[in-house]
Structure formats: structure tokens, C-alpha cells
Scaffold this motif. Structure first.
Motif, PDB file in Angstrom:
ATOM      1  N   LEU A  19       0.836  -1.207   0.000  1.00  0.00           N
ATOM      2  CA  LEU A  19       0.000   0.000   0.000  1.00  0.00           C
ATOM      3  C   LEU A  19       0.870   1.256   0.000  1.00  0.00           C
ATOM      4  O   LEU A  19       0.567   2.237  -0.688  1.00  0.00           O
ATOM      5  CB  LEU A  19      -0.923   0.002   1.222  1.00  0.00           C
ATOM      6  N   ARG A  20       1.963   1.201   0.787  1.00  0.00           N
ATOM      7  CA  ARG A  20       2.876   2.338   0.832  1.00  0.00           C
ATOM      8  C   ARG A  20       3.519   2.560  -0.535  1.00  0.00           C
ATOM      9  O   ARG A  20       3.647   3.683  -1.010  1.00  0.00           O
ATOM     10  CB  ARG A  20       3.946   2.086   1.892  1.00  0.00           C
ATOM     11  N   ARG A  21       3.910   1.452  -1.183  1.00  0.00           N
ATOM     12  CA  ARG A  21       4.524   1.555  -2.505  1.00  0.00           C
ATOM     13  C   ARG A  21       3.552   2.111  -3.543  1.00  0.00           C
ATOM     14  O   ARG A  21       3.912   2.960  -4.376  1.00  0.00           O
ATOM     15  CB  ARG A  21       5.035   0.182  -2.956  1.00  0.00           C
ATOM     16  N   ILE A  22       2.314   1.624  -3.497  1.00  0.00           N
ATOM     17  CA  ILE A  22       1.290   2.132  -4.412  1.00  0.00           C
ATOM     18  C   ILE A  22       1.052   3.616  -4.170  1.00  0.00           C
ATOM     19  O   ILE A  22       0.920   4.408  -5.107  1.00  0.00           O
ATOM     20  CB  ILE A  22      -0.025   1.338  -4.269  1.00  0.00           C
ATOM     21  N   GLY A  23       1.016   4.001  -2.902  1.00  0.00           N
ATOM     22  CA  GLY A  23       0.828   5.408  -2.563  1.00  0.00           C
ATOM     23  C   GLY A  23       1.958   6.269  -3.093  1.00  0.00           C
ATOM     24  O   GLY A  23       1.730   7.376  -3.608  1.00  0.00           O
ATOM     25  N   ILE A  24       3.194   5.752  -2.993  1.00  0.00           N
ATOM     26  CA  ILE A  24       4.348   6.497  -3.488  1.00  0.00           C
ATOM     27  C   ILE A  24       4.273   6.647  -5.002  1.00  0.00           C
ATOM     28  O   ILE A  24       4.534   7.722  -5.552  1.00  0.00           O
ATOM     29  CB  ILE A  24       5.659   5.790  -3.076  1.00  0.00           C
ATOM     30  N   VAL A  25       3.892   5.546  -5.689  1.00  0.00           N
ATOM     31  CA  VAL A  25       3.759   5.597  -7.147  1.00  0.00           C
ATOM     32  C   VAL A  25       2.695   6.606  -7.566  1.00  0.00           C
ATOM     33  O   VAL A  25       2.907   7.426  -8.466  1.00  0.00           O
ATOM     34  CB  VAL A  25       3.435   4.198  -7.709  1.00  0.00           C
ATOM     35  N   LEU A  26       1.531   6.543  -6.908  1.00  0.00           N
ATOM     36  CA  LEU A  26       0.449   7.469  -7.246  1.00  0.00           C
ATOM     37  C   LEU A  26       0.846   8.915  -6.970  1.00  0.00           C
ATOM     38  O   LEU A  26       0.573   9.812  -7.775  1.00  0.00           O
ATOM     39  CB  LEU A  26      -0.822   7.106  -6.464  1.00  0.00           C
ATOM     40  N   ALA A  27       1.504   9.131  -5.839  1.00  0.00           N
ATOM     41  CA  ALA A  27       1.955  10.485  -5.499  1.00  0.00           C
ATOM     42  C   ALA A  27       2.973  10.982  -6.518  1.00  0.00           C
ATOM     43  O   ALA A  27       2.952  12.154  -6.926  1.00  0.00           O
ATOM     44  CB  ALA A  27       2.553  10.502  -4.095  1.00  0.00           C
ATOM     45  N   SER A  28       3.855  10.075  -6.958  1.00  0.00           N
ATOM     46  CA  SER A  28       4.854  10.446  -7.959  1.00  0.00           C
ATOM     47  C   SER A  28       4.193  10.815  -9.275  1.00  0.00           C
ATOM     48  O   SER A  28       4.594  11.776  -9.941  1.00  0.00           O
ATOM     49  CB  SER A  28       5.838   9.295  -8.176  1.00  0.00           C
ATOM     50  N   LEU A  29       3.159  10.037  -9.643  1.00  0.00           N
ATOM     51  CA  LEU A  29       2.439  10.334 -10.883  1.00  0.00           C
ATOM     52  C   LEU A  29       1.751  11.694 -10.806  1.00  0.00           C
ATOM     53  O   LEU A  29       1.764  12.465 -11.774  1.00  0.00           O
ATOM     54  CB  LEU A  29       1.408   9.235 -11.170  1.00  0.00           C
ATOM     55  N   VAL A  30       1.153  11.987  -9.661  1.00  0.00           N
ATOM     56  CA  VAL A  30       0.494  13.283  -9.475  1.00  0.00           C
ATOM     57  C   VAL A  30       1.514  14.410  -9.602  1.00  0.00           C
ATOM     58  O   VAL A  30       1.268  15.419 -10.272  1.00  0.00           O
ATOM     59  CB  VAL A  30      -0.216  13.340  -8.110  1.00  0.00           C
ATOM     60  N   VAL A  31       2.674  14.219  -8.983  1.00  0.00           N
ATOM     61  CA  VAL A  31       3.723  15.241  -9.053  1.00  0.00           C
ATOM     62  C   VAL A  31       4.184  15.427 -10.502  1.00  0.00           C
ATOM     63  O   VAL A  31       4.364  16.556 -10.971  1.00  0.00           O
ATOM     64  CB  VAL A  31       4.921  14.857  -8.156  1.00  0.00           C
TER      65      VAL A  31
END
Length: 302
Positions: free
Chosen positions: A17-29
Motif C-alpha cells: 500500500l505504501r509503494r502504491i501510494g508512493i507511485v500514485l503520489a509520484s504520478l500526481v507530481v
């Protein structure tokens, strides 16, 4: 052992979940960073100040020139876009569209209109620029900038003599999709970018004749919708039909000259099909001689 296994599973789930969150946050950025780049790049183009040498052109005041200027306004799309009274108001993109807000402006001297000098008219028509030497939006100056000095002077004289109309249109604005389409070149927002501003000498007069050379001179107006090679384009709006190929490889290539001319009188193709409202042929008040010339030019376009 069972409790240890549950803890491991739970820990693994949290890691994923943490990894998915990091990926999604990176995509948003990344998306935000890309849009910021698009925003500032389009803003730079919108606010670019061009250095141009304005042509000195005497504007006539006689009745024959007025009649010529009206004809130029009819055949070059001025009246078709800005309306018969030139007060504008038609929505090219309204508040409900994802592109932005863009209404045809009032180009009379009334409230909400323009206060233009002769040089201002030259600036916008020859260069696609406003009084600040910044690009005007969506006006097809690149389709008329080349017209002869006689036609340009007569057109300006005609525009200056139109009665003032009080009509204020909504302020223009560009939404994210409109910016992105402008960025990738799919939305022709800034015609100034298509004009060779170094050109300072124009032909004095074009004598209308029944030949392809005259047709080429006149048919630049058609290129705004049908494309530089007249090969057609995608619909301009969700409820509009595709823009057809009008070169020799399209249906026009199979029509007779008389059928092409008659289309502009009746609004019907030689096959008997009534054209849609999005191709208002009757608004283009070409003479039959001009239509024959355009037909000849289109038949040379491969």
C-alpha cells in the motif's frame, strides 16, 4: 506460528500500500510538473511581444473601394464570423466546454468593441497582433495577411465605416485542455505564429481572372477549415460533421465546374445533398468567376 504468519501478511500489505501510494503520489507530481511546464510555455507564447515593421497603407474613402471592401469582408469570412453587423457574440467555445471561453469579438467602434487606428488594422490583419504587439486569439490573420494592398486598404476602409454597435462579449480564457491542445499544436489559438512577419512588400493589385492562379489567391480562406492541402479535418465540435476533403482527391474532384458553382447558390451538392449549417456557403458572396477560379485551383491540389 499462525499469529506470526498473519503479522507477516499484514506487514506485506502495508508495504505494498505504501509503494502504491508512493507511485500514485509520484504520478500526481509528474502530471502537475508537466502541466506547469505546459502552462508557462503557452503563457509565454500568448504574451510574446513581436517586433514588426508596420506597412504604411493609404485607406481609400470612395464608394467603389467601399464596395470592394465589403466584397473582401464577405469572401474572406469577416462577416461570416463576426456577423453582418460585425458585433460578434458567437461562441467558439463557451463556459461549458473543456477548452476555454472564446467568443467572437465585437469589431465595431461601439461599447465593447474596438477603437482602432489604420495602423492597428494593419497590425491585426497583416500580423495577427493586438495593440500591444501580442498575438490575438484564434483570428485567422494568416489566411488574409497576404492579400493585395488594394484589397487590404478597401477592407480596412469598409470596416472603419461600419456603424458602432454596443455589444460586450465575455472575457476570453483558456482551460487546461485548451492549453494542452495549444501546446501540441492541435488548437490554432495563435495565428501570429503562422505568419512570416519579415514580409513587408505585398502585391499592389490582383486582377480577378478565370484561372487557377486567382483561385489560389482566393482559396486561402478555405484552408482554415479544410487544411493547408484541402484534405479535410476532424470535426470542430462534438455535434459537427467531419470536414471533407475538397481537393481533387475528394468529392469535389468528381464534380463539374457548373456543379461546384451551383453549390454556392443552392447549398446543395451535385448529388443533391443539402450541406449542413456548419458550411454556410451562401455567406461567401463569391462571383461565379471567382468560384470557377477556385474550382480550377482545387482541381490542381493533389
Amino acid at each position: 506460528m499462525k499469529q506470526s504468519s498473519q503479522k507477516t501478511t499484514s506487514s506485506t500489505g502495508r508495504i505494498w500500500l505504501r509503494r502504491i501510494g508512493i507511485v500514485l503520489a509520484s504520478l500526481v507530481v509528474l502530471v502537475l510538473a508537466f502541466y506547469a511546464f505546459v502552462y508557462f510555455q503557452t503563457e509565454s507564447r500568448i504574451n510574446k511581444v513581436y517586433e514588426v515593421s508596420l506597412q504604411k497603407l493609404p485607406i481609400p474613402d470612395d464608394s467603389a473601394s467601399y464596395a470592394l471592401g465589403k466584397h473582401v469582408a464577405e469572401t474572406r469570412g469577416c462577416l461570416g464570423c463576426h456577423g453582418q453587423n460585425l458585433a460578434g457574440g458567437r461562441a467558439l467555445a463557451d463556459e461549458s466546454t473543456p477548452i476555454g471561453v472564446l467568443y467572437v469579438p465585437n469589431i465595431t467602434s461601439g461599447k465593447g468593441g474596438i477603437q482602432y487606428t489604420d495602423e492597428d488594422y494593419i497590425r491585426v490583419l497583416r500580423h495577427g497582433l493586438n495593440k500591444e504587439n501580442k498575438p490575438v486569439w484564434f483570428m485567422p490573420s494568416h489566411e488574409v495577411c497576404h492579400i493585395s494592398n488594394q484589397d487590404m486598404a478597401a477592407l480596412i476602409g469598409y470596416l472603419k465605416k461600419q456603424p458602432p454597435v454596443d455589444h460586450t462579449v465575455p472575457e476570453k480564457s483558456l482551460k487546461p485542455l485548451g492549453r494542452f491542445l495549444t501546446f501540441i499544436g492541435e488548437f490554432p489559438l495563435l495565428p501570429a505564429e503562422k505568419i512570416d512577419h519579415a514580409t513587408t512588400v505585398y502585391v499592389d493589385k490582383v486582377t480577378i481572372a478565370d484561372n487557377a492562379e486567382t483561385g489560389q489567391y482566393l482559396a486561402t480562406t478555405c484552408q482554415g477549415c479544410h487544411g493547408p492541402q484541402f484534405k479535410g479535418a476532424a470535426p470542430h465540435g462534438p455535434n459537427e460533421p467531419p470536414i471533407p476533403d475538397i481537393s481533387s482527391t475528394g468529392k469535389v474532384g468528381k464534380w463539374s465546374e457548373a456543379g461546384f458553382v451551383n453549390l454556392f447558390h443552392t447549398g446543395k451538392t451535385p448529388e443533391g445533398k443539402l450541406l449542413s449549417q456548419y458550411m454556410p456557403v451562401k455567406e461567401f458572396n463569391y462571383s461565379d468567376q471567382e468560384l470557377r477560379a477556385i474550382y480550377k485551383h482545387l482541381h490542381q491540389s493533389k
